[in-house]
Design a protein around this motif. Structure first.
Motif, PDB file in Angstrom:
ATOM      1  N   THR A 133       0.849  -1.182   0.000  1.00 28.88           N
ATOM      2  CA  THR A 133       0.000   0.000   0.000  1.00 28.88           C
ATOM      3  C   THR A 133       0.892   1.240   0.000  1.00 28.88           C
ATOM      4  OG1 THR A 133      -0.078   0.243   2.414  1.00 28.88           O
ATOM      5  CG2 THR A 133      -1.732  -1.217   1.401  1.00 28.88           C
ATOM      6  N   VAL A 134       0.291   2.372  -0.297  1.00 22.92           N
ATOM      7  CA  VAL A 134       1.031   3.636  -0.260  1.00 22.92           C
ATOM      8  C   VAL A 134       1.555   3.887   1.145  1.00 22.92           C
ATOM      9  CG1 VAL A 134       0.794   6.152  -0.407  1.00 22.92           C
ATOM     10  CG2 VAL A 134      -0.141   4.695  -2.214  1.00 22.92           C
ATOM     11  N   PHE A 164       5.012  13.651  -4.629  1.00 23.13           N
ATOM     12  CA  PHE A 164       4.753  12.610  -3.630  1.00 23.13           C
ATOM     13  C   PHE A 164       5.813  12.668  -2.530  1.00 23.13           C
ATOM     14  CE2 PHE A 164       5.449   8.255  -2.071  1.00 23.13           C
ATOM     15  CZ  PHE A 164       4.171   7.889  -1.693  1.00 23.13           C
ATOM     16  N   ARG A 165       7.069  12.808  -2.930  1.00 23.13           N
ATOM     17  CA  ARG A 165       8.168  12.877  -1.972  1.00 23.13           C
ATOM     18  C   ARG A 165       7.986  14.047  -1.011  1.00 23.13           C
ATOM     19  NH1 ARG A 165      12.713  15.846  -1.760  1.00 23.13           N
ATOM     20  NH2 ARG A 165      12.387  16.764  -3.821  1.00 23.13           N
ATOM     21  N   ILE A 166       7.591  15.191  -1.567  1.00 19.46           N
ATOM     22  CA  ILE A 166       7.411  16.387  -0.740  1.00 19.46           C
ATOM     23  C   ILE A 166       6.218  16.230   0.203  1.00 19.46           C
ATOM     24  CG2 ILE A 166       6.825  18.834  -0.781  1.00 19.46           C
ATOM     25  CD1 ILE A 166       9.712  18.212  -1.544  1.00 19.46           C
ATOM     26  N   THR A 217      -3.285   8.257  -9.563  1.00 18.06           N
ATOM     27  CA  THR A 217      -3.084   9.650  -9.165  1.00 18.06           C
ATOM     28  C   THR A 217      -4.268  10.564  -9.434  1.00 18.06           C
ATOM     29  OG1 THR A 217      -2.082  10.242 -11.296  1.00 18.06           O
ATOM     30  CG2 THR A 217      -0.603   9.423  -9.549  1.00 18.06           C
ATOM     31  N   SER A 218      -5.378  10.002  -9.900  1.00 17.56           N
ATOM     32  CA  SER A 218      -6.580  10.805 -10.120  1.00 17.56           C
ATOM     33  C   SER A 218      -7.242  11.129  -8.783  1.00 17.56           C
ATOM     34  CB  SER A 218      -7.561  10.046 -11.016  1.00 17.56           C
ATOM     35  OG  SER A 218      -7.762   8.737 -10.521  1.00 17.56           O
ATOM     36  N   LYS A 219      -8.191  12.070  -8.798  1.00 13.46           N
ATOM     37  CA  LYS A 219      -8.868  12.471  -7.564  1.00 13.46           C
ATOM     38  C   LYS A 219      -9.845  11.397  -7.097  1.00 13.46           C
ATOM     39  CE  LYS A 219      -9.432  15.738  -4.461  1.00 13.46           C
ATOM     40  NZ  LYS A 219      -8.315  16.175  -3.604  1.00 13.46           N
ATOM     41  N   SER A 234      -5.224   7.199   0.076  1.00 11.55           N
ATOM     42  CA  SER A 234      -4.262   6.265   0.660  1.00 11.55           C
ATOM     43  C   SER A 234      -3.348   6.920   1.685  1.00 11.55           C
ATOM     44  CB  SER A 234      -3.410   5.629  -0.444  1.00 11.55           C
ATOM     45  OG  SER A 234      -4.221   4.912  -1.353  1.00 11.55           O
ATOM     46  N   GLY A 235      -3.780   8.065   2.188  1.00 14.38           N
ATOM     47  CA  GLY A 235      -2.995   8.709   3.234  1.00 14.38           C
ATOM     48  C   GLY A 235      -2.208   9.934   2.815  1.00 14.38           C
ATOM     49  N   VAL A 236      -2.428  10.411   1.556  1.00 12.93           N
ATOM     50  CA  VAL A 236      -1.759  11.627   1.088  1.00 12.93           C
ATOM     51  C   VAL A 236      -2.844  12.584   0.603  1.00 12.93           C
ATOM     52  CG1 VAL A 236       0.144  12.563  -0.286  1.00 12.93           C
ATOM     53  CG2 VAL A 236       0.104  10.117   0.274  1.00 12.93           C
TER      54      VAL A 236
END
Length: 316
Positions: A133-134, A164-166, A217-219, A234-236
């Motif tokens: 998972t993410v 994503f990293r940020i 990566t879609s909404k 997924s938590g972001v």
């Protein structure tokens, strides 16, 4: 009197040229390599334009330098409608913020013709990575700062990973590739850990089990791919990333020819091949007027300026 006649002749020549256009083969320069989402979309549109016009349409791939090689070549072509540029946000909205200087201007060097496709990305990892998972990937990355790597063969792929990293506050090592298929190959070979990829080259190895898909990566979740949650859920929170393709002509191309090209692309977007392209790659139609593309490019340029700045993507 001779000068007046010459000016009248010049004014009448443009509509006449547009009326006869195209009278010979058309070349479409693409910014990325064979088999990429950009290449496949270009060939789909090009094939239908060939059918509509009865003229040969040649696709010329010029990958490398984040699309700069192709962009420079297309920008230098004669503005007569016989050399076109099929590209993405990488050359038209991202590069001006990443590089100190470019051999082309994303706005001044081109005449917008039409948008073509809009699509999300699949977040995928190598099969033997202990993250399903993410959230598990984020935990793994935080436990090993600077040890996990992401690959990217274009600006949107890199941008997705950098954002994503940020947003997850993780320390990931970026590995650039000339094309996205090369990055996928190294992921499957276990040489890198994660990729944000367009569906064209990323989804097949996920669906056949050679790689593991974590999210899209879609909404919202994508119909037909409901097994993959969004990065947002997924938590972001707030994460969203889209990639787009579009057609341009060299700056100075007569507006009547641009309008005819726009009409050809609009008609191509009704073809079974184009509709199948959207279906198989879970894309969205992105066809509109030249003004629509210009306005969208301006908004994307502004958005990517913020992403590049925050992610520190600027090249030295």
């Amino acid at each position: 009197m001779k000068l007046f006649s010459l000016l009248v002749g010049m004014l009448l020549a443009v509509p006449a040229a547009a009326q006869d256009y195209p009278a010979r083969p058309i070349k479409i320069i693409t910014a990325f390599g064979p088999g990429t989402a950009t290449d496949i979309a270009a060939r789909t549109i090009g094939q239908d334009i060939a059918i509509q016009t009865g003229q040969t349409v040649v696709i010329e791939n010029k990958p490398g330098a984040e699309g700069q090689i192709a962009a420079q070549s297309a920008a230098a072509a004669a503005p007569d409608g016989y050399t076109l540029f099929f590209t993405t946000q990488t050359t038209q909205a991202i590069n001006p913020h990443v590089y100190k200087s470019l051999a082309y201007d994303p706005v001044k060097s081109f005449a917008p013709v039409a948008g073509v496709t809009l699509g999300a990305q699949i977040v995928m990892v190598r099969n033997d990575l202990p993250a399903r998972t993410v959230q598990e990937f984020v935990a793994l990355a935080k436990a090993q700062p600077g040890k996990l790597s992401f690959g990217s063969g274009n600006g949107s792929s890199r941008g997705g990973a950098e954002l994503f990293r940020i947003m997850t506050k993780t320390d990931l090592l970026g590995v650039p590739y000339k094309t996205q298929p090369q990055a996928i190959t190294d992921l499957l070979g276990g040489r890198i850990d994660i990729i944000f990829s367009d569906f064209t080259v990323g989804l097949p190895p996920v669906l056949d089990g050679r790689a593991r898909g974590l999210a899209v990566t879609s909404k919202q979740r994508i119909p037909g791919l409901d097994q993959f949650p969004t990065v947002d859920e997924s938590g972001v929170p707030g994460f969203e990333m889209w990639a787009w393709t579009a057609m341009y002509a060299p700056a100075g191309t007569p507006r009547p020819i641009v309008d005819k090209l726009n009409a050809l692309v609009r008609q191509a977007a009704k073809s079974p091949a184009y509709l199948n392209l959207l279906k198989t790659n879970y894309g969205v139609s992105f066809v509109g007027s030249p003004e629509d593309l210009a306005a969208f490019q301006a908004s994307e340029t502004k958005k990517w300026a913020e992403i590049v700045s925050v992610a520190g993507m600027k090249e030295p």
